[in-house]
Design an enzyme around this catalytic site. Structure first.
Site, mmCIF file in Angstrom:
data_model
loop_
_atom_site.group_PDB
_atom_site.id
_atom_site.type_symbol
_atom_site.label_atom_id
_atom_site.label_comp_id
_atom_site.label_asym_id
_atom_site.label_seq_id
_atom_site.Cartn_x
_atom_site.Cartn_y
_atom_site.Cartn_z
ATOM 1 N N ARG A 182 0.823 -1.233 -0.069
ATOM 2 C CA ARG A 182 0.067 -0.002 -0.011
ATOM 3 C C ARG A 182 0.948 1.325 -0.124
ATOM 4 O O ARG A 182 1.942 1.209 0.568
ATOM 5 C CB ARG A 182 -0.888 -0.062 1.116
ATOM 6 N N GLU A 214 -2.603 8.355 -5.543
ATOM 7 C CA GLU A 214 -2.803 7.543 -6.576
ATOM 8 C C GLU A 214 -4.003 8.282 -7.629
ATOM 9 O O GLU A 214 -5.171 8.570 -6.867
ATOM 10 C CB GLU A 214 -3.157 6.226 -6.684
ATOM 11 N N HIS A 258 0.034 0.587 -9.862
ATOM 12 C CA HIS A 258 -0.585 -0.394 -9.038
ATOM 13 C C HIS A 258 -1.216 -1.417 -9.897
ATOM 14 O O HIS A 258 -2.524 -1.571 -9.918
ATOM 15 C CB HIS A 258 -1.582 0.568 -8.292
ATOM 16 N N ALA A 305 -1.456 -6.883 -8.876
ATOM 17 C CA ALA A 305 -2.380 -7.812 -8.767
ATOM 18 C C ALA A 305 -3.205 -7.763 -10.031
ATOM 19 O O ALA A 305 -4.059 -8.835 -10.051
ATOM 20 C CB ALA A 305 -3.346 -7.744 -7.621
#
Length: 317
Positions: free
Chosen positions: A232, A261, A280, A283
């Site tokens: 994070r 962000e 980001h 994932a």
């Protein structure tokens, strides 16, 4: 149909998960900016990263029973405020584990083999010149420090051990409660900072972890340490990290999670040659996205008075 729950969805989900939701509930699709306009009659709310669920939103949602986060981290959801109102919070803690492990291990190798300057066309002269140079170092010669040794951190450590690395870790939980079944040493943070060649963090955002990687922490690290954040953005002081990268205290860094962000034009890590920035996306593997979307099963379960499989547990928020 009478008796069907009403569920508001504010960010995109995989189609099959949306189909399941529509089969079991009436669905309103909204946006993070407009959720307050449609939440008053909702029994359930499904969000991802950019919808803020706080006391102000909850006041306008008297029927709400459950908030589902299609993902792992819960820093955009005030879990205590939800629980105080009897609103369950569910998420998908296992959905993207392997994707983030893959990303972290790949970036450990990337920093130490430094292949990326060779990704474009090279003239024959430059090609032979590059082959005469030496790049990087063996991973087996290095010590990896893991801060946060849960689902992701423990798997990163397992891969590092398989590559012959020495593994140190620090976690709020005692070793017997962690899935560390390979040679690794639980140490305090100062020891981890002092002895690690690479440090990777895998933490939620809490009062204990906010800006845990700051100037004081970096001052304790080995000179030339490398750093990875695929956790994070709020866990790192990026002004301090920028200073450490410029001075050489931190030899290289990989940052996938930022604060804020999207990053502003004056972001302190822009323009540095010893940092890899990604938006980001650690994932963002298709199957991980699918897995995260299936938070809808827990949302429907709670709406129907059944216990969820993945409620938010202490330590995840």
């Amino acid at each position: 149909m009478a008796g069907r729950p009403l569920v508001v969805v504010t960010e995109s989900l995989q189609q099959k998960a949306m189909d399941y939701l529509r089969q079991n509930a009436d669905v309103i699709e909204s946006t993070p900016e407009k959720v307050a306009d449609v939440i008053s009659q909702a029994d359930g709310l499904v969000v991802r990263t950019y919808t803020i669920v706080n006391e102000a939103l909850l006041v306008g949602a008297p029927r709400l029973k459950v908030v589902g986060r299609a993902g792992v981290a819960l820093d955009n959801i005030d879990v205590p405020a939800c629980r105080a109102r009897g609103v369950e919070v569910v998420h998908t803690p296992e959905a993207n584990t392997l994707a983030v492990v893959d990303y972290t291990v790949r970036m450990m190798i990337e920093m130490n083999r430094r292949f990326w300057p060779l990704s474009g066309y090279l003239s024959p002269e430059k090609f032979h010149s590059a082959r005469s140079q030496l790049f990087g170092r063996f991973m087996a010669d290095l010590t990896l420090g893991i801060i946060g040794c849960g689902r992701i951190g423990s798997r990163v450590g397992r891969v590092a051990d398989a590559m012959g690395m020495r593994v140190l870790y620090n976690d709020i939980l005692p070793p017997e409660k962690l899935a560390v079944d390979y040679p690794a040493q639980s140490v305090d943070k100062d020891t981890l900072y002092r002895e690690s060649d690479i440090i990777t963090i895998h933490l939620p955002v809490t009062e204990l972890t906010r800006k845990i990687i700051n100037a004081a922490a970096m001052a304790k690290m080995k000179n030339g340490v490398q750093f990875i954040n695929a956790a994070r953005g709020q866990c790192v002081d990026y002004d301090a990290l920028g200073d450490a990268l410029r001075s050489g205290k931190v030899n290289a860094a990989v940052v996938d999670c930022h604060d804020p962000e999207p990053m502003p034009e004056n972001y302190p890590l822009f323009g540095l040659e010893n940092v890899i920035l990604t938006p980001h996306v650690a994932a963002c593997v298709p199957q991980a996205k699918v897995n995260m979307s299936w938070v809808v099963t827990d949302v429907i379960a709670v709406c129907n008075g059944q216990p969820p499989k993945y409620p938010a547990l202490p330590g995840s928020y």
